[in-house]
Design a protein around this motif. Structure first.
Motif, PDB file in Angstrom:
ATOM      1  N   TYR A 138       0.951  -1.284   0.087  1.00 15.47           N
ATOM      2  CA  TYR A 138       0.062   0.032   0.146  1.00 15.47           C
ATOM      3  C   TYR A 138       1.040   1.278  -0.014  1.00 15.47           C
ATOM      4  N   LEU A 192      -5.264   7.044   1.396  1.00 12.23           N
ATOM      5  CA  LEU A 192      -5.395   6.015   0.423  1.00 12.23           C
ATOM      6  C   LEU A 192      -4.201   4.737   0.669  1.00 12.23           C
ATOM      7  N   GLU A 216      -6.400   0.541  -8.274  1.00 12.59           N
ATOM      8  CA  GLU A 216      -6.535   0.778  -6.949  1.00 12.59           C
ATOM      9  C   GLU A 216      -7.125   2.115  -6.663  1.00 12.59           C
ATOM     10  N   TYR A 237     -10.525   2.470  -4.964  1.00 13.81           N
ATOM     11  CA  TYR A 237     -10.872   3.364  -3.666  1.00 13.81           C
ATOM     12  C   TYR A 237     -11.872   4.451  -3.705  1.00 13.81           C
ATOM     13  N   VAL A 288     -14.520   2.556  -2.458  1.00 11.88           N
ATOM     14  CA  VAL A 288     -14.744   2.390  -1.037  1.00 11.88           C
ATOM     15  C   VAL A 288     -15.579   3.925  -0.519  1.00 11.88           C
ATOM     16  N   TYR A 302     -10.984  -6.994  -7.139  1.00 11.44           N
ATOM     17  CA  TYR A 302     -11.971  -6.267  -6.596  1.00 11.44           C
ATOM     18  C   TYR A 302     -13.356  -6.880  -7.050  1.00 11.44           C
ATOM     19  N   GLU A 352     -14.463   4.746   6.315  1.00 13.85           N
ATOM     20  CA  GLU A 352     -13.615   4.209   5.250  1.00 13.85           C
ATOM     21  C   GLU A 352     -12.702   3.092   5.270  1.00 13.85           C
ATOM     22  N   SER A 353     -12.023   3.224   6.567  1.00 12.77           N
ATOM     23  CA  SER A 353     -11.095   2.432   7.049  1.00 12.77           C
ATOM     24  C   SER A 353     -11.622   0.910   6.993  1.00 12.77           C
ATOM     25  N   TYR A 367     -14.231  -0.057   5.657  1.00 14.54           N
ATOM     26  CA  TYR A 367     -14.497  -0.565   4.444  1.00 14.54           C
ATOM     27  C   TYR A 367     -13.129  -1.013   3.540  1.00 14.54           C
ATOM     28  N   ASN A 368     -12.041  -0.339   3.845  1.00 16.35           N
ATOM     29  CA  ASN A 368     -11.071  -0.765   3.208  1.00 16.35           C
ATOM     30  C   ASN A 368     -10.448  -2.207   3.727  1.00 16.35           C
ATOM     31  N   GLN A 404      -3.981  -6.556   6.495  1.00 17.54           N
ATOM     32  CA  GLN A 404      -4.676  -5.424   6.305  1.00 17.54           C
ATOM     33  C   GLN A 404      -6.205  -5.635   6.765  1.00 17.54           C
ATOM     34  N   VAL A 450      -5.134   2.203   8.871  1.00 19.72           N
ATOM     35  CA  VAL A 450      -4.207   2.013   7.955  1.00 19.72           C
ATOM     36  C   VAL A 450      -2.773   2.587   8.642  1.00 19.72           C
TER      37      VAL A 450
END
Ligand SMILES: CC(C)=CCC/C(C)=C/CC/C(C)=C/CC/C(C)=C/[C@@H]1[C@@H](COP(=O)(O)OP(=O)(O)O)[C@]1(C)CC/C=C(\C)CC/C=C(\C)CCC=C(C)C
Ligand SMILES: [Mn+2]
Length: 423
Positions: free
Chosen positions: A52, A67, A86, A90, A93, A250, A275-276, A278-279, A349, A421
Motif C-alpha cells: 500500500y 489511500l 487501486e 478506492y 470505497v 476487487y 472508510e477504514s 470498508y478498506n 490489512q 491503516v
C-alpha cells in the motif's frame, strides 16, 4: 411499499441467466433454491502486487482520506506505486463509506433496519424466501452458515440473501452452463439486479434480496461491479500485471466485503473511520481471492487460464509454458513465496477492520478469515505444488480455528479515532 408487497414471479424462464438455475424447467420459484446446482470445481480468480502506498490523499467533498495502497508492497521489485485500478476501487470505497456513514453510526439505528411495511400475507412468503437463502448458504458454505447463526436474525437473513445472489452470479461463469453464458446474458442479469433494487424481484431468492436492500443501506454499485468481474472473466484469461489482477479481484471478491459491511454493521463503540473499515473489508475480499487463485493454479491452467501477473512470472524467469508443464521448480517456489506473502499482507490489512465490526458479526468474519488464510499454509505444506495438489484445510484444523476466531471476536473495537491503516 416494501419489496415484498411487490414480489411476483416473472420471466424467469426467458432470462438466459436463469437457464441453469431453473434447469429443472420448473418456473415455480419455490423450487429455485433446490435447482441451484451443487458446488463444482470452478475457475479461480486473480492476484496482486501487494503493497500500500501509505497515506496518499484523495479529495472528497467533506474531507480528505488516506489511500492505502497494499498492492505494490511486496512482490513488485520495481517498487511500483499504486496503479489506476487501486485508485478506481478506492473511489468506490469512499462512496460506499459516505453512503452508510450516518446510518451505521447512528445510535437511533442500532439494527440499521427499516421498519416493515408489508401487505398482509406477504410476510410468510418473505420468511420462506429467506429460509431458502439459508438453505442454499448452508449447502454451499457450511462453516460460514454456522457463523451467521451468531448474528442477529435480521443481519443473518440479509447476509444469506446477499450470499445467494453472489453465488448465483458466480455460477453464471463457473457453473455447468457457463459455456452458454454470453455478455448479453450478463447484461440481462444486471437489468434484473436493477429491478431487484427497485423492489421488482423475479423470484423468491430475489425477493429476499429486494427486502434486504430495502432494509439496509446497501448500494447497488458493488453488485454491478461483481457482474463486471464476470464479464472480465468471459473476455480475459491473462493478467499482464498486478494492477489488472487487483481490479479483477476487487470485482469478484472485494465487492463482497463492500456489500457485507452495511449489513454486518460497525460497532457503535468503534472510533475507526468508516472508510477504514470498508478498506479492511475490501482487503479481506482481495486476500480471499488471491488465496483462491494460488490454491487453484493447476486447475485453472487445465482450463487455459492463468490468474497470475504475467510481468511477475517473467521476472521470476517463468512463463505460461512452465505453468502448463506443472513442474515445481526452485523458480516456482520463489515466485510462490512472493505471491503468498502478498496475500498474507491483505489478510493482515483486513484483520485491523474485523474488530471494528458490530460484536455479533465479528465471529463469522474471523472464522472465515482464519480458515481461508490457512489455505496459504497448506500450499506451503504441499511444497508449493499447486499444480496437482489442492491445498485443503482439514476438518480438525477447521474446528480448532473456531474457538480462536471466537476469542478474537471478543477483542473490543478501537477507542481512539486513528485510521486502521498504519504508517
Ligand atoms: C461473514 C462473511 C464472510 C460474509 C460474506 C458472505 C458473502 C456474501 C459471501 C459471498 C461469497 C461469494 C459466493 C462470492 C462470489 C464470488 C466468489 C465465488 C468469490 C470467492 C469466494 C470463495 O468461494 P469459493 O471458495 O467457493 O470459490 P469458488 O467459487 O470455488 O471459486 C471468494 C474467494 C471471495 C469471497 C469474499 C469474501 C467472503 C469477502 C469477505 C469480506 C467480508 C465479509 C468483509 C468483512 C469485513 C471486514 C471489516 C474485514
Ligand atoms: Mn467460483
Amino acid at each position: 411499499m416494501s419489496s415484498v408487497a411487490m414480489f411476483w414471479v416473472t420471466s424467469a424462464s426467458t432470462d438466459p441467466s436463469n437457464y441453469y438455475m431453473f434447469s429443472n424447467g420448473n418456473p415455480d420459484p419455490s423450487s429455485s433454491a433446490r435447482a441451484l446446482t451443487k458446488p463444482t470445481p470452478k475457475l479461480r480468480r486473480g492476484s496482486k502486487n501487494g503493497v500500500y502506498l501509505k497515506y496518499s490523499c484523495l479529495g472528497s467533498s467533506e474531507r480528505s482520506y488516506s489511500l492505502p495502497i497494499l498492492s505494490s508492497l511486496v512482490a513488485n521489485p520495481a517498487g511500483d506505486i499504486a496503479g489506476p485500478s487501486e485508485q478506481k476501487v478506492y473511489n468506490v470505497v469512499l462512496k460506499q463509506a459516505a453512503l452508510v456513514n450516518r446510518q451505521l453510526r447512528s445510535a437511533d439505528h442500532a439494527l440499521d433496519v427499516k421498519p416493515d411495511m408489508v401487505v398482509p400475507g406477504t410476510l410468510s412468503l418473505l420468511s420462506e424466501a429467506y429460509d431458502r437463502c439459508g438453505e442454499v448458504c448452508a449447502e454451499y458454505a457450511k462453516t460460514f452458515y454456522l457463523g451467521t447463526m451468531l448474528m442477529t436474525p435480521e443481519r443473518r437473513k440479509a447476509i444469506w440473501a446477499i450470499y445467494v445472489w453472489c453465488r448465483r452470479t458466480d455460477e453464471l461463469v463457473d457453473g455447468p452452463n457457463a459455456s452458454h453464458i454470453t455478455p448479453t446474458a450478463l447484461d440481462r442479469w444486471e437489468a434484473r439486479l436493477e429491478d431487484v433494487f427497485q423492489g421488482r424481484p423475479y423470484d423468491m431468492l430475489d425477493a429476499a434480496l429486494s427486502d434486504t436492500v430495502n432494509r439496509f443501506p446497501v448500494d447497488i454499485q458493488p453488485f454491478k461491479d461483481m457482474i463486471e468481474g464476470m464479464r472480465m472473466d468471459l473476455r480475459k484469461s491473462r493478467y499482464m500485471n498486478f494492477d489488472e489482477l487487483y481490479l479483477y479481484c476487487y470485482y469478484v471478491a472485494g465487492t463482497v466485503g463492500l456489500m457485507s459491511v452495511p449489513v454486518m454493521g460497525i460497532s457503535p463503540e468503534s472510533k475507526a473511520s468508516t472508510e477504514s473499515v470498508y478498506n479492511a473489508a475490501l482487503a479481506l475480499g482481495i486476500a480471499n481471492q488471491l488465496t483462491n487463485i494460488l490454491r487453484d493454479v493447476g486447475e485453472d491452467a487445465r482450463r487455459g487460464r492463468v490468474y497470475l501477473p504475467q510481468d511477475e512470472l517473467a521476472q521470476a524467469g517463468l512463463s505460461d509454458e512452465d505453468i502448463f508443464a506443472g513442474k515445481v521448480t526452485d523458480k516456482w517456489r520463489i515466485f510462490m513465496k512472493s505471491q503468498i506473502k502478498r496475500a498474507r499482507m491483505f489478510f493482515d490489512q483486513a484483520e485491523k477492520g474485523v474488530t471494528e465490526l458490530s460484536a455479533a458479526s465479528r465471529w463469522p468474519v474471523w472464522a472465515s478469515l482464519l480458515l481461508y488464510r490457512k489455505i496459504l499454509d497448506e500450499i506451503e505444506v504441499n511444497d508449493y505444488n499447486n499444480f496437482t495438489k489442492r491445498a485443503y484445510v482439514g476438518k480438525a484444523k477447521k474446528i480448532m480455528a473456531l474457538p480462536v476466531a471466537y476469542a478474537r471476536s471478543m477483542i473490543q473495537p478501537s477507542r481512539t479515532s486513528s485510521s486502521l491503516v498504519e504508517a
